[in-house]
Design an enzyme around this catalytic site. Sequence first.
Site, PDB file in Angstrom:
ATOM      1  N   ASP A  21      51.050  36.670   8.948  1.00 59.33           N
ATOM      2  CA  ASP A  21      50.898  37.495   7.745  1.00 59.33           C
ATOM      3  C   ASP A  21      50.055  36.731   6.733  1.00 59.33           C
ATOM      4  OD1 ASP A  21      52.720  40.098   6.643  1.00 59.33           O
ATOM      5  OD2 ASP A  21      51.659  38.954   5.105  1.00 59.33           O
TER       6      ASP A  21
ATOM      7  N   ASP B 227      44.929  34.968   6.798  1.00 61.34           N
ATOM      8  CA  ASP B 227      44.265  36.196   6.358  1.00 61.34           C
ATOM      9  C   ASP B 227      43.482  36.777   7.537  1.00 61.34           C
ATOM     10  OD1 ASP B 227      42.783  38.207   5.283  1.00 61.34           O
ATOM     11  OD2 ASP B 227      41.817  36.981   3.725  1.00 61.34           O
TER      12      ASP B 227
ATOM     13  N   SER C 155      49.346  56.231  11.349  1.00 59.32           N
ATOM     14  CA  SER C 155      50.161  56.883  10.316  1.00 59.32           C
ATOM     15  C   SER C 155      49.979  58.395  10.342  1.00 59.32           C
ATOM     16  CB  SER C 155      49.711  56.344   8.957  1.00 59.32           C
ATOM     17  OG  SER C 155      50.150  57.176   7.920  1.00 59.32           O
TER      18      SER C 155
ATOM     19  N   CYS D  76      49.302  59.881   7.903  1.00 60.96           N
ATOM     20  CA  CYS D  76      48.223  60.128   6.932  1.00 60.96           C
ATOM     21  C   CYS D  76      46.891  60.449   7.616  1.00 60.96           C
ATOM     22  CB  CYS D  76      48.053  58.930   6.004  1.00 60.96           C
ATOM     23  SG  CYS D  76      49.394  58.792   4.809  1.00 60.96           S
TER      24      CYS D  76
ATOM     25  N   TYR E  38      43.146  55.333   2.998  1.00 57.08           N
ATOM     26  CA  TYR E  38      44.135  54.833   3.972  1.00 57.08           C
ATOM     27  C   TYR E  38      44.120  55.633   5.282  1.00 57.08           C
ATOM     28  CZ  TYR E  38      48.867  53.721   5.736  1.00 57.08           C
ATOM     29  OH  TYR E  38      49.942  53.352   6.511  1.00 57.08           O
TER      30      TYR E  38
ATOM     31  N   LYS F 252      65.892  53.726  -8.215  1.00 53.49           N
ATOM     32  CA  LYS F 252      66.020  54.407  -9.514  1.00 53.49           C
ATOM     33  C   LYS F 252      67.456  54.878  -9.751  1.00 53.49           C
ATOM     34  CE  LYS F 252      61.228  56.127  -9.666  1.00 53.49           C
ATOM     35  NZ  LYS F 252      60.376  57.327  -9.725  1.00 53.49           N
TER      36      LYS F 252
ATOM     37  N   GLN G 198      57.926  68.791  -2.713  1.00 57.15           N
ATOM     38  CA  GLN G 198      57.194  68.248  -1.563  1.00 57.15           C
ATOM     39  C   GLN G 198      58.191  67.936  -0.439  1.00 57.15           C
ATOM     40  OE1 GLN G 198      57.387  67.039  -4.832  1.00 57.15           O
ATOM     41  NE2 GLN G 198      56.189  65.161  -4.820  1.00 57.15           N
ATOM     42  N   THR G 199      57.795  68.206   0.799  1.00 62.56           N
ATOM     43  CA  THR G 199      58.694  67.944   1.935  1.00 62.56           C
ATOM     44  C   THR G 199      58.134  66.843   2.832  1.00 62.56           C
ATOM     45  OG1 THR G 199      57.617  69.802   3.034  1.00 62.56           O
ATOM     46  CG2 THR G 199      59.803  70.212   2.077  1.00 62.56           C
TER      47      THR G 199
HETATM   48  P1  NAD Z   1      54.282  46.193   4.700  1.00 66.46           P
HETATM   49  O1  NAD Z   1      53.335  46.234   3.534  1.00 66.46           O
HETATM   50  O2  NAD Z   1      55.695  45.812   4.416  1.00 66.46           O
HETATM   51  O3  NAD Z   1      53.711  45.238   5.824  1.00 66.46           O
HETATM   52  C1  NAD Z   1      52.341  45.049   6.070  1.00 66.46           C
HETATM   53  C2  NAD Z   1      52.079  43.565   6.071  1.00 66.46           C
HETATM   54  O4  NAD Z   1      50.689  43.338   6.391  1.00 66.46           O
HETATM   55  C3  NAD Z   1      52.332  42.922   4.698  1.00 66.46           C
HETATM   56  O5  NAD Z   1      53.316  41.925   4.782  1.00 66.46           O
HETATM   57  C4  NAD Z   1      50.977  42.333   4.316  1.00 66.46           C
HETATM   58  O6  NAD Z   1      51.048  41.106   3.620  1.00 66.46           O
HETATM   59  C5  NAD Z   1      50.303  42.182   5.680  1.00 66.46           C
HETATM   60  N1  NAD Z   1      48.846  42.083   5.522  1.00 66.46           N
HETATM   61  C6  NAD Z   1      48.045  42.836   4.735  1.00 66.46           C
HETATM   62  N2  NAD Z   1      46.787  42.395   4.802  1.00 66.46           N
HETATM   63  C7  NAD Z   1      46.782  41.342   5.666  1.00 66.46           C
HETATM   64  C8  NAD Z   1      45.771  40.457   6.111  1.00 66.46           C
HETATM   65  N3  NAD Z   1      44.515  40.549   5.686  1.00 66.46           N
HETATM   66  N4  NAD Z   1      46.122  39.497   6.989  1.00 66.46           N
HETATM   67  C9  NAD Z   1      47.414  39.360   7.419  1.00 66.46           C
HETATM   68  N5  NAD Z   1      48.415  40.174   7.008  1.00 66.46           N
HETATM   69  C10 NAD Z   1      48.094  41.142   6.138  1.00 66.46           C
HETATM   70  O7  NAD Z   1      54.200  47.632   5.373  1.00 66.46           O
HETATM   71  P2  NAD Z   1      55.080  48.277   6.533  1.00 66.46           P
HETATM   72  O8  NAD Z   1      55.759  49.443   5.953  1.00 66.46           O
HETATM   73  O9  NAD Z   1      55.869  47.259   7.224  1.00 66.46           O
HETATM   74  O10 NAD Z   1      53.927  48.832   7.488  1.00 66.46           O
HETATM   75  C11 NAD Z   1      53.584  48.206   8.723  1.00 66.46           C
HETATM   76  C12 NAD Z   1      52.511  49.038   9.404  1.00 66.46           C
HETATM   77  O11 NAD Z   1      52.991  50.368   9.624  1.00 66.46           O
HETATM   78  C13 NAD Z   1      51.220  49.184   8.587  1.00 66.46           C
HETATM   79  O12 NAD Z   1      50.119  49.160   9.476  1.00 66.46           O
HETATM   80  C14 NAD Z   1      51.357  50.550   7.976  1.00 66.46           C
HETATM   81  O13 NAD Z   1      50.095  51.120   7.678  1.00 66.46           O
HETATM   82  C15 NAD Z   1      52.074  51.301   9.082  1.00 66.46           C
HETATM   83  N6  NAD Z   1      52.808  52.480   8.580  1.00 66.46           N
HETATM   84  C16 NAD Z   1      53.922  52.306   7.825  1.00 66.46           C
HETATM   85  C17 NAD Z   1      54.597  53.432   7.360  1.00 66.46           C
HETATM   86  C18 NAD Z   1      55.855  53.297   6.525  1.00 66.46           C
HETATM   87  O14 NAD Z   1      56.451  54.330   6.203  1.00 66.46           O
HETATM   88  N7  NAD Z   1      56.306  52.116   6.172  1.00 66.46           N
HETATM   89  C19 NAD Z   1      54.112  54.710   7.651  1.00 66.46           C
HETATM   90  C20 NAD Z   1      52.959  54.847   8.412  1.00 66.46           C
HETATM   91  C21 NAD Z   1      52.318  53.710   8.891  1.00 66.46           C
END
Ligand code: NAD
Length: 341
Positions: A36, A56, A120, A122, A151, A202, A222-223
């Site tokens: 991470d 990174d 996602s 999205c 996104y 909240k 919204q749902t």
């Molecule tokens: P999160 O933000 O808790 O975890 C993502 C992690 O990626 C973070 O800890 C962040 O520091 C790390 N990160 C970002 N940029 C980075 C980089 N350049 N190098 C290394 N690490 C990096 O989010 P999450 O909810 O755990 O989501 C995990 C994955 O699931 C993501 O790809 C997200 O798009 C996808 N996702 C999550 C949801 C949700 O509801 N949580 C929904 C759809 C998709």
Amino acid sequence: MSHNDQVVVTGAGGFIAGSLVAALRNHGYRRIRAVDIKPLAYWYQRFDDVENLSLDLNEKENCEIAARGAREIYNLAANMGGMGFIEKNKAVCMLSVLINTQMLQSAVKYGATRYFYSSSACVYNGDKQKSFEAPLLKEEDAYPALAEDGYGWEKLFSERMCRHFREDFGLYTRVARFHNVYGPWGTWFGGREKAPAAICRKVIEAKLTAKHEIEIWGTGHQTRSFMYIDDCLEGVQKIMNSEILEPINLGSSEAVSINQLVDLVEGIAGIRLERKYDLDAPRGVNGRNSDNTLIKRYLNWEPSIPLQMGLEKTYAWIYDQCLAREKGAAGVVREFATISS
Ligand code: NAD
């Protein structure tokens, strides 16, 4: 795949990937590399018997360090958050394309056999999400493409990148489209939290301060559907080990309105709050639900943990986090600013 093979999990300092590391450990995997961008002190969950790297992954050489020797890679690293974050940070969200692209290249370079990518809901066409009646989104509804600006487009592009790496380089890529995931160890304050955590927080703050009001973004009509983390982790493993070639929904099909979500959390807390609706706040699409026809056909399984049950666990965890924050205690899950804005 043997338990001694090297597994890599990116985004492991965050919510889902951190929980995935915990699950892989519990399943007996002994060589886990967790990566991470955040300094280790900010990781939500961290385990001493795991190789923890703060790197990174926007930098190609770091992706190579992460992927070296890996048999399986779970790429969950991304810049993401709830609507409040993704509506205001579109360029930053799109830059996550660097992470997936370079992780794919590194996976091929170092001979990984399986690669999981977290996409996602999205990615879905916005025109199919105009109704408040929680339209069920089938996988084909991502096209013609009209994804969530920023996104969602990054996710759609990266999905296709996974497909072409499978076709051109024989990398065994698997892609799941997560629908709102929630649970303990998720972001719960700081600006990136999603609706279930934000509403739990909240309601708890209202209870603790005896200020019996809650602000809701949008009309509350919204749902959405919300998937508990344990279902998500089980689905990720099943999809990674399946023959499913195309992106597939991984979400609960139990849809609720945001007002109903607030009702549930108020019920758990044992209070009723006066609702103030902020109609200028980011609110996302009007309605969205996960059509689980395909996942049931392939896996004879779908996420099934009831929202009430998952929210009770999440509420209890956030309650403890709120108390720990008030006391200035260690162990509070907090956001680390990975962007300067
Ligand atoms: P999160 O933000 O808790 O975890 C993502 C992690 O990626 C973070 O800890 C962040 O520091 C790390 N990160 C970002 N940029 C980075 C980089 N350049 N190098 C290394 N690490 C990096 O989010 P999450 O909810 O755990 O989501 C995990 C994955 O699931 C993501 O790809 C997200 O798009 C996808 N996702 C999550 C949801 C949700 O509801 N949580 C929904 C759809 C998709």
